[in-house]
Write a protein that holds these residues in place. Structure first.
Motif, short mmCIF file in Angstrom:
data_model
loop_
_atom_site.label_atom_id
_atom_site.label_comp_id
_atom_site.label_asym_id
_atom_site.label_seq_id
_atom_site.Cartn_x
_atom_site.Cartn_y
_atom_site.Cartn_z
N UNK A 1 0.88 -1.18 0.10
CA UNK A 1 0.03 -0.09 -0.08
C UNK A 1 0.73 1.28 -0.11
N UNK A 2 0.25 2.24 -0.11
CA UNK A 2 0.82 3.67 -0.11
C UNK A 2 1.41 3.98 1.21
N UNK A 3 2.78 4.62 1.09
CA UNK A 3 3.37 5.07 2.47
C UNK A 3 3.56 3.82 3.35
N UNK A 4 3.90 2.63 2.96
CA UNK A 4 3.95 1.53 3.69
C UNK A 4 5.43 1.24 4.59
N UNK A 5 5.42 1.17 5.65
CA UNK A 5 6.61 0.67 6.20
C UNK A 5 6.40 -0.73 7.04
N UNK A 6 7.25 -1.54 6.93
CA UNK A 6 7.36 -2.94 7.28
C UNK A 6 8.30 -3.27 8.42
N UNK A 7 7.89 -3.82 9.41
CA UNK A 7 8.88 -4.24 10.28
C UNK A 7 8.62 -6.03 10.22
N UNK A 8 9.68 -6.66 10.58
CA UNK A 8 9.38 -8.16 10.48
C UNK A 8 10.38 -8.72 11.51
N UNK A 9 9.90 -9.59 12.38
CA UNK A 9 10.40 -10.03 13.50
C UNK A 9 10.26 -11.62 13.41
N UNK A 10 11.29 -12.40 12.99
CA UNK A 10 11.23 -13.81 12.72
C UNK A 10 11.65 -14.59 13.81
N UNK A 11 11.40 -15.79 13.47
CA UNK A 11 11.64 -16.87 14.70
C UNK A 11 13.19 -16.84 15.02
N UNK A 12 14.05 -16.66 14.00
CA UNK A 12 15.36 -16.73 14.07
C UNK A 12 15.92 -15.52 13.97
#
Length: 280
Positions: free
Chosen positions: A244-255
């Motif tokens: 989407x517009x102006x999207x900021x993603x933070x991803x916290x993984x198992x490892x």
């Protein structure tokens, strides 16, 4: 062995794989399986549910309910504690207090104990105040000398009731993220396979601003894979991914720990991403 491994989420095809092939979370399950098979007389479990999905958690709970020996359990999972424990030992502000029940029993009893302690403290303080007033009033009267001395000795022998300090909380203020549009992510017709293992076919998913979504499924169903596709770090065979517009993603993984640099201090690690006022 097969029963314990299956209960903790391993497939039969995994039984003969080398331990080093598994992620950190799965290696923790292997370590837990080893411990359970030894059947120690005292089983010390420090956050055993951290790397378990729902099915493995339910299996472990049922297994421990039938365990014939003693269990000492540390966990933040209140339901897990309630279902398994019969005694609770609280460590707070350097003191240890024991309660003859599970976690919910402890919560109720602690509130009651704190109320009783406060009432006893206030009563004692009132008694001390009245005694001191009597001493001050009759200190120099010879007819009351014996009573004054008696009450002074009583004050000296009095065991003071101390109120427990309340454990302080921690609060955080985070800056607001960029204001996105209503639609954050659109997945259309996603197909994902690993060789002969077909996870998704024609998968459609729309995530809107403010959504709170949980992915539920058995081991190997593709929950983590789907999360990585949304994060943009996992490829797929067919379909489209539209942020989407102006999207900021933070991803916290198992490892996620594998992404850290062990040589850096905690402060150095955070300082690499902190900017401006946040660094204070």
């Amino acid at each position: 062995v097969a029963q314990v491994l299956s209960g903790l989420g391993f497939y039969e095809r995994d039984f003969h794989r080398r331990t080093e092939e598994f992620s950190g979370g799965w290696q923790m399950r292997i370590a837990l399986a080893k411990l359970l098979l030894r059947e120690p007389t005292i089983l010390l479990l420090d956050e055993p549910t951290n790397h378990l999905d729902l099915e493995a958690l339910q299996w472990l709970e049922n297994y421990l309910l039938g365990y014939e020996h003693s269990i000492v359990l540390i966990s933040h999972d209140r339901r897990f504690l309630d279902n398994l424990t019969k005694r609770t030992i609280e460590i707070s502000l350097g003191k240890l207090t024991e309660y003859s029940g599970n976690y919910s029993f402890f919560v109720d009893q602690k509130i009651l104990r704190m109320e009783q302690q406060r009432a006893a403290y206030e009563n004692q303080q009132q008694h001390i105040k009245q005694t001191k007033q009597f001493v001050d009033r009759f200190r120099y009267k010879s007819t009351k000398a014996r009573q004054v001395q008696s009450r002074l000795k009583m004050l000296e022998k009095l065991e003071p009731i101390e109120l427990e300090d309340e454990e302080g909380g921690i609060s955080f203020d985070f800056p607001d993220p960029p204001q996105p549009g209503r639609i954050l992510m659109e997945l259309s017709g996603i197909a994902k396979s690993y060789g002969d293992l077909h996870l998704f076919e024609n998968l459609d998913l729309t995530i809107e601003r403010g959504d709170r979504i949980a992915f539920l499924g058995v081991n190997g169903a593709g929950k983590s894979t789907l999360a990585r596709i949304i994060a943009g770090i996992e490829s797929f065979q067919r379909g489209t991914r539209k942020p989407g517009h102006n999207l900021a993603i933070g991803y916290y993984a198992q490892n996620q720990a594998e992404e850290l640099v062990p040589q850096n201090t905690v402060f150095q690690t955070l300082d690499l991403v902190a900017t401006g006022e946040v660094r204070k």
